[in-house]
Design a protein around this motif. Structure first.
Motif, PDB file in Angstrom:
ATOM      1  N   PRO A  30     -10.933   0.136 -40.404  1.00 39.49           N
ATOM      2  CA  PRO A  30      -9.673  -0.349 -40.981  1.00 39.49           C
ATOM      3  C   PRO A  30      -9.457  -1.843 -40.771  1.00 39.49           C
ATOM      4  O   PRO A  30      -9.822  -2.393 -39.728  1.00 39.49           O
ATOM      5  CB  PRO A  30      -8.606   0.471 -40.252  1.00 39.49           C
ATOM      6  CG  PRO A  30      -9.264   0.938 -38.999  1.00 39.49           C
ATOM      7  CD  PRO A  30     -10.705   1.096 -39.308  1.00 39.49           C
ATOM      8  N   ILE A  31      -8.872  -2.466 -41.771  1.00 39.33           N
ATOM      9  CA  ILE A  31      -8.391  -3.843 -41.671  1.00 39.33           C
ATOM     10  C   ILE A  31      -6.884  -3.757 -41.471  1.00 39.33           C
ATOM     11  O   ILE A  31      -6.191  -3.075 -42.237  1.00 39.33           O
ATOM     12  CB  ILE A  31      -8.752  -4.640 -42.931  1.00 39.33           C
ATOM     13  CG1 ILE A  31     -10.283  -4.671 -43.102  1.00 39.33           C
ATOM     14  CG2 ILE A  31      -8.194  -6.057 -42.860  1.00 39.33           C
ATOM     15  CD1 ILE A  31     -10.733  -5.225 -44.431  1.00 39.33           C
ATOM     16  N   ILE A  32      -6.391  -4.416 -40.443  1.00 40.90           N
ATOM     17  CA  ILE A  32      -5.035  -4.184 -39.941  1.00 40.90           C
ATOM     18  C   ILE A  32      -4.110  -5.367 -40.212  1.00 40.90           C
ATOM     19  O   ILE A  32      -4.506  -6.528 -40.070  1.00 40.90           O
ATOM     20  CB  ILE A  32      -5.085  -3.926 -38.418  1.00 40.90           C
ATOM     21  CG1 ILE A  32      -5.973  -2.724 -38.092  1.00 40.90           C
ATOM     22  CG2 ILE A  32      -3.691  -3.736 -37.843  1.00 40.90           C
ATOM     23  CD1 ILE A  32      -5.482  -1.408 -38.632  1.00 40.90           C
ATOM     24  N   ASP A  33      -2.877  -5.050 -40.611  1.00 35.32           N
ATOM     25  CA  ASP A  33      -1.808  -6.046 -40.657  1.00 35.32           C
ATOM     26  C   ASP A  33      -1.327  -6.264 -39.225  1.00 35.32           C
ATOM     27  O   ASP A  33      -0.793  -5.347 -38.598  1.00 35.32           O
ATOM     28  CB  ASP A  33      -0.661  -5.538 -41.536  1.00 35.32           C
ATOM     29  CG  ASP A  33       0.452  -6.556 -41.689  1.00 35.32           C
ATOM     30  OD1 ASP A  33       0.747  -7.286 -40.726  1.00 35.32           O
ATOM     31  OD2 ASP A  33       1.060  -6.614 -42.773  1.00 35.32           O
ATOM     32  N   VAL A  34      -1.548  -7.451 -38.689  1.00 38.75           N
ATOM     33  CA  VAL A  34      -1.268  -7.722 -37.283  1.00 38.75           C
ATOM     34  C   VAL A  34       0.199  -7.517 -36.944  1.00 38.75           C
ATOM     35  O   VAL A  34       0.543  -7.075 -35.841  1.00 38.75           O
ATOM     36  CB  VAL A  34      -1.720  -9.159 -36.926  1.00 38.75           C
ATOM     37  CG1 VAL A  34      -1.193  -9.584 -35.568  1.00 38.75           C
ATOM     38  CG2 VAL A  34      -3.239  -9.248 -36.952  1.00 38.75           C
ATOM     39  N   SER A  35       1.092  -7.792 -37.875  1.00 37.73           N
ATOM     40  CA  SER A  35       2.528  -7.692 -37.583  1.00 37.73           C
ATOM     41  C   SER A  35       2.987  -6.253 -37.425  1.00 37.73           C
ATOM     42  O   SER A  35       3.854  -5.948 -36.598  1.00 37.73           O
ATOM     43  CB  SER A  35       3.344  -8.393 -38.670  1.00 37.73           C
ATOM     44  OG  SER A  35       3.141  -7.756 -39.929  1.00 37.73           O
ATOM     45  N   THR A  36       2.424  -5.331 -38.207  1.00 35.72           N
ATOM     46  CA  THR A  36       2.851  -3.929 -38.162  1.00 35.72           C
ATOM     47  C   THR A  36       1.827  -3.012 -37.520  1.00 35.72           C
ATOM     48  O   THR A  36       2.155  -1.898 -37.142  1.00 35.72           O
ATOM     49  CB  THR A  36       3.119  -3.409 -39.584  1.00 35.72           C
ATOM     50  OG1 THR A  36       1.879  -3.385 -40.319  1.00 35.72           O
ATOM     51  CG2 THR A  36       4.114  -4.293 -40.308  1.00 35.72           C
ATOM     52  N   GLU A  37       0.583  -3.463 -37.431  1.00 38.61           N
ATOM     53  CA  GLU A  37      -0.564  -2.674 -36.967  1.00 38.61           C
ATOM     54  C   GLU A  37      -0.844  -1.481 -37.882  1.00 38.61           C
ATOM     55  O   GLU A  37      -1.427  -0.481 -37.459  1.00 38.61           O
ATOM     56  CB  GLU A  37      -0.399  -2.238 -35.510  1.00 38.61           C
ATOM     57  CG  GLU A  37      -0.381  -3.405 -34.533  1.00 38.61           C
ATOM     58  CD  GLU A  37      -0.528  -2.973 -33.095  1.00 38.61           C
ATOM     59  OE1 GLU A  37      -1.581  -2.454 -32.718  1.00 38.61           O
ATOM     60  OE2 GLU A  37       0.450  -3.161 -32.335  1.00 38.61           O
ATOM     61  N   GLY A  38      -0.437  -1.603 -39.129  1.00 36.27           N
ATOM     62  CA  GLY A  38      -0.788  -0.606 -40.134  1.00 36.27           C
ATOM     63  C   GLY A  38      -2.001  -1.059 -40.924  1.00 36.27           C
ATOM     64  O   GLY A  38      -2.265  -2.258 -41.044  1.00 36.27           O
ATOM     65  N   ALA A  39      -2.764  -0.118 -41.458  1.00 34.90           N
ATOM     66  CA  ALA A  39      -3.958  -0.441 -42.230  1.00 34.90           C
ATOM     67  C   ALA A  39      -3.589  -0.996 -43.600  1.00 34.90           C
ATOM     68  O   ALA A  39      -2.644  -0.534 -44.233  1.00 34.90           O
ATOM     69  CB  ALA A  39      -4.835   0.800 -42.381  1.00 34.90           C
TER      70      ALA A  39
END
Length: 290
Positions: A30-39
């Motif tokens: 997975p590539i993650i959105d750092v702000s939300t930690e969602g994929a």
């Protein structure tokens, strides 16, 4: 030396049959959105499970595929399979409609005259949005290909796919070269991420990359994130996207839906998508996640 040469020849012969034997597969990180930690997407990574020897490491067989030209049919299969799988998640998994697919390509693929046709056919046949497709090539490979066909790059740009420069910081790219390539994303090499929290040099390099990326309007992905300290530093520096063992190792496709369900940020995105689909008004309360 004779033993090593014989082993290489055997590996090459078996690699020629690996596709027909269904020994090749893809894992997805997975590539993650750092702000939300969602994929926000997945990188597809090639694996070879040999019928006799078991798993063969990519650094053992990818160079053979490059040298023999086998990387062309294998690369075509990887591209089509990765786009097919990610598109399936985009259409069937709640909250995954905007997932991106990152696929590694070789310099040999990029200079092949029919490569844009291969990419266009894969997009057409899988039905994925071209904007969701990211073709990744390492910076060092780009430096070894000084005569990249401009027509290929222009056709890929017209298709709407993005070019990502992998392992950025390990080669000698210039700003003008990056702009000429019409790159969309820089992926910061893990060696710089490893230094975060322990060596200020790592943060300095990442700050320089971020400044350069901002001037060229490029996205940045930090690779190899393994600790909460590294994540905290990336947030402080303003890195938006990342991937690494902190969230997940590369997983077989069949394990991805369970992984998505197990992470609260992804569950929240799925709930939001379901509510939008159902037409829930803003005034209604949201179920708690966690």
């Amino acid at each position: 030396m004779t033993g090593r040469a014989t082993g290489r020849l055997d590996l090459e012969s078996d690699l020629r049959l690996a596709l027909d034997r269904n020994e090749l597969s893809l894992n997805y990180q997975p590539i993650i959105d750092v702000s939300t930690e969602g994929a926000v997407g997945f990188e597809a990574l090639l694996r070879w499970h040999h019928h006799e020897h078991g798993p063969i490491m990519p650094d053992a067989f990818i160079p053979i595929a490059e040298e023999t030209g086998l990387i062309l049919p294998i690369g075509t299969w990887v591209l089509r399979e990765a786009l097919r799988q990610v598109q399936q998640w985009r259409t069937q998994v709640p909250g995954a409609a905007n997932f991106t697919a990152a696929v590694n390509i070789s310099g040999r693929q990029l200079v092949a005259g029919d490569f844009p046709d291969v990419v266009e056919a894969a997009i057409r046949d899988t039905g994925i949005d071209p904007a969701a497709v990211h073709l990744e090539i390492t910076e060092t490979v780009l430096m070894d290909q000084p005569d990249l066909p401009k027509e290929t790059l222009q056709r890929l740009a017209r298709l709407g796919v993005g070019l990502s420069i992998d392992d950025f910081g390990t080669g000698y790219s210039s700003l003008s070269y990056l702009k000429w390539l019409s790159a969309r994303t820089l992926k910061i090499d893990r060696t710089f991420v490893e230094e975060l929290g322990t060596d200020p040099h790592g943060a300095t390099i990442i700050e320089l990359v971020l400044g350069m990326a901002e001037s060229l309007r490029l996205d940045v992905v930090a690779e190899g994130v393994e600790t909460a300290v590294q994540l905290g530093e990336l947030r402080r520096l303003g890195v938006r996207l990342a991937q690494g063992y902190l969230w997940s190792k590369p997983l077989p496709a069949e394990r991805i839906p369970a992984w998505l369900r197990s992470h609260p940020a992804n569950v929240a995105a799925a709930i939001s998508a379901a509510q939008i689909s159902a037409g829930i008004s803003e005034g209604e309360s949201l179920p708690r996640v966690g």
